[in-house]
Structures are given as C-alpha cells and as structure tokens.
Design a protein around this motif. Sequence first.
Motif, PDB file in Angstrom:
ATOM      1  N   TYR A 111       0.819  -1.206   0.000  1.00 42.22           N
ATOM      2  CA  TYR A 111       0.000   0.000   0.000  1.00 42.22           C
ATOM      3  C   TYR A 111       0.857   1.262   0.000  1.00 42.22           C
ATOM      4  CZ  TYR A 111      -3.534  -3.394   1.298  1.00 42.22           C
ATOM      5  OH  TYR A 111      -4.342  -4.482   1.318  1.00 42.22           O
ATOM      6  N   LYS A 112       1.894   1.274   0.849  1.00 41.53           N
ATOM      7  CA  LYS A 112       2.745   2.449   0.963  1.00 41.53           C
ATOM      8  C   LYS A 112       3.401   2.777  -0.378  1.00 41.53           C
ATOM      9  CE  LYS A 112       5.770   2.977   4.425  1.00 41.53           C
ATOM     10  NZ  LYS A 112       6.983   2.772   5.223  1.00 41.53           N
ATOM     11  N   GLU A 113       3.998   1.783  -1.013  1.00 41.08           N
ATOM     12  CA  GLU A 113       4.720   2.038  -2.253  1.00 41.08           C
ATOM     13  C   GLU A 113       3.772   2.381  -3.403  1.00 41.08           C
ATOM     14  OE1 GLU A 113       7.614  -0.861  -3.326  1.00 41.08           O
ATOM     15  OE2 GLU A 113       8.361   0.364  -4.953  1.00 41.08           O
ATOM     16  N   VAL A 114       2.643   1.696  -3.505  1.00 45.31           N
ATOM     17  CA  VAL A 114       1.693   1.991  -4.574  1.00 45.31           C
ATOM     18  C   VAL A 114       1.167   3.418  -4.424  1.00 45.31           C
ATOM     19  CG1 VAL A 114      -0.581   1.419  -5.515  1.00 45.31           C
ATOM     20  CG2 VAL A 114       1.049  -0.401  -5.002  1.00 45.31           C
ATOM     21  N   PHE A 115       0.820   3.817  -3.206  1.00 47.17           N
ATOM     22  CA  PHE A 115       0.334   5.178  -2.964  1.00 47.17           C
ATOM     23  C   PHE A 115       1.409   6.195  -3.322  1.00 47.17           C
ATOM     24  CE2 PHE A 115      -2.652   8.086  -1.101  1.00 47.17           C
ATOM     25  CZ  PHE A 115      -1.876   9.134  -0.658  1.00 47.17           C
ATOM     26  N   THR A 116       2.631   5.947  -2.905  1.00 47.74           N
ATOM     27  CA  THR A 116       3.740   6.864  -3.184  1.00 47.74           C
ATOM     28  C   THR A 116       3.996   6.983  -4.681  1.00 47.74           C
ATOM     29  OG1 THR A 116       4.749   6.333  -1.055  1.00 47.74           O
ATOM     30  CG2 THR A 116       6.179   7.318  -2.714  1.00 47.74           C
ATOM     31  N   LEU A 117       4.023   5.860  -5.374  1.00 46.19           N
ATOM     32  CA  LEU A 117       4.279   5.889  -6.814  1.00 46.19           C
ATOM     33  C   LEU A 117       3.162   6.612  -7.562  1.00 46.19           C
ATOM     34  CD1 LEU A 117       5.607   2.266  -7.344  1.00 46.19           C
ATOM     35  CD2 LEU A 117       6.931   4.380  -7.512  1.00 46.19           C
ATOM     36  N   ARG A 118       1.929   6.437  -7.122  1.00 43.57           N
ATOM     37  CA  ARG A 118       0.790   7.052  -7.805  1.00 43.57           C
ATOM     38  C   ARG A 118       0.704   8.546  -7.516  1.00 43.57           C
ATOM     39  NH1 ARG A 118      -2.348   7.158 -12.153  1.00 43.57           N
ATOM     40  NH2 ARG A 118      -4.373   8.012 -11.662  1.00 43.57           N
ATOM     41  N   VAL A 119       0.784   8.934  -6.237  1.00 45.60           N
ATOM     42  CA  VAL A 119       0.575  10.331  -5.860  1.00 45.60           C
ATOM     43  C   VAL A 119       1.829  11.165  -6.076  1.00 45.60           C
ATOM     44  CG1 VAL A 119       0.034  11.878  -3.935  1.00 45.60           C
ATOM     45  CG2 VAL A 119      -1.252   9.768  -4.242  1.00 45.60           C
ATOM     46  N   PHE A 120       2.959  10.723  -5.581  1.00 47.43           N
ATOM     47  CA  PHE A 120       4.169  11.526  -5.668  1.00 47.43           C
ATOM     48  C   PHE A 120       4.946  11.255  -6.952  1.00 47.43           C
ATOM     49  CE2 PHE A 120       2.987  12.982  -1.753  1.00 47.43           C
ATOM     50  CZ  PHE A 120       2.941  12.005  -0.786  1.00 47.43           C
ATOM     51  N   GLY A 121       4.932  10.011  -7.417  1.00 46.95           N
ATOM     52  CA  GLY A 121       5.619   9.678  -8.660  1.00 46.95           C
ATOM     53  C   GLY A 121       4.775   9.913  -9.886  1.00 46.95           C
ATOM     54  N   GLU A 122       3.467  10.122  -9.680  1.00 44.71           N
ATOM     55  CA  GLU A 122       2.513  10.382 -10.748  1.00 44.71           C
ATOM     56  C   GLU A 122       2.558   9.323 -11.845  1.00 44.71           C
ATOM     57  OE1 GLU A 122       3.407  14.347 -12.038  1.00 44.71           O
ATOM     58  OE2 GLU A 122       2.343  15.233 -10.353  1.00 44.71           O
ATOM     59  N   LEU A 123       2.776   8.073 -11.445  1.00 46.62           N
ATOM     60  CA  LEU A 123       2.822   6.983 -12.420  1.00 46.62           C
ATOM     61  C   LEU A 123       1.423   6.487 -12.731  1.00 46.62           C
ATOM     62  CD1 LEU A 123       5.780   4.724 -11.272  1.00 46.62           C
ATOM     63  CD2 LEU A 123       5.753   6.436 -13.061  1.00 46.62           C
ATOM     64  N   ARG A 145      -7.361   1.065  -1.664  1.00 49.11           N
ATOM     65  CA  ARG A 145      -7.304   0.597  -0.273  1.00 49.11           C
ATOM     66  C   ARG A 145      -6.333   1.428   0.556  1.00 49.11           C
ATOM     67  NH1 ARG A 145      -7.406  -5.881  -1.563  1.00 49.11           N
ATOM     68  NH2 ARG A 145      -9.633  -5.981  -2.018  1.00 49.11           N
ATOM     69  N   ALA A 146      -5.224   1.845  -0.058  1.00 51.74           N
ATOM     70  CA  ALA A 146      -4.257   2.699   0.648  1.00 51.74           C
ATOM     71  C   ALA A 146      -4.909   4.033   1.005  1.00 51.74           C
ATOM     72  CB  ALA A 146      -3.012   2.912  -0.209  1.00 51.74           C
TER      73      ALA A 146
END
Length: 155
Positions: A111-123, A145-146
């Motif tokens: 959850y942590k990595e997916v959220f980070t990649l989506r929101v901050f990495g804009e992937l 879920r995150a």
Amino acid sequence: MTDFEVIYSDYFSDVYKYALSLCHNETLAEEITQETFFKALKGIDNFKGQCKMRVWLCQIAKNIYFSICQKNKDTRDKSQEDKIECIEQKLINKETVWEIHKKLHFLDEPYKEVFTLRVFGELPFLQIAELFGKTESWARVTFHRAKIKIKEGLD
C-alpha cells in the motif's frame, strides 16, 4: 553495436522518464539513470527474464532513488514538495500533509509504495502494475485501499 548498447539505446528514455517522475529533478534523474545502467551492466547475467527488461531497469532505478533518499533526506526537489499539497485534486493544509505522511509511514507494503508511486511519482496504474508484476486492476485496488487506510487514520 553490442547487446548492452542496444538495451541502453532502447530503454534509456524510459528509465530517465521514470527516474524524473520519482525525483522531479533533471540532474538527479540523469544520475539515477546512469547509475541504473551501470548496475544493470554489472548484473546483466542475473537477469533471467522473469519480467520485462524495462521493468527490471525501472526497479533498479527505484532502488537507487530510495537509497539516495535514505542517505540524504534533502534530495527531494521543491517541486515535489509542492505536489504534496494536492491529493486527489483536493487542496489540503500543511498539518494535513504531515498527518498523511505519518499515516503513510506506518502503512504496510504494498500500500505504501503503490500510494507513493501514484501520488508523488505520478505513475499510471499500468506502470505501477508492471513494477510489481501484477495487473492494472490490482494496482487500482491497492491504491484505493491505501487511500481508505490513510483517510480512516485522518478521521
């Protein structure tokens, strides 16, 4: 041309764009990209083809980026900090950002990595899915879920 030169020319742009999406700093993205190909050249014999070459290279780049962040917390570009101000196109104040980061820090993986990649990495979800070797639907559900876990912690 050697095989590795072909790999370099075929994937340089993708790895650079991915690194740039992580750090939002052109100079740092170039360094990460160069280090990625250096490590890939050293470890090319370990590549067994379990995933696509692009995914393998982006995983190396991601690991390099996170190593740099661990070594130097000030590596983040100011523009990335500005992007924290927006989650799901909703303006939030700095106290809320702090609370989100606290909740994010304690989220379980992935959850942590997916959220980070989506929101901050804009992937896009498709690239996130490829990094994990999963489907795009899995990436969407995991991100959702995150968000729920973070929102529950904020209420």
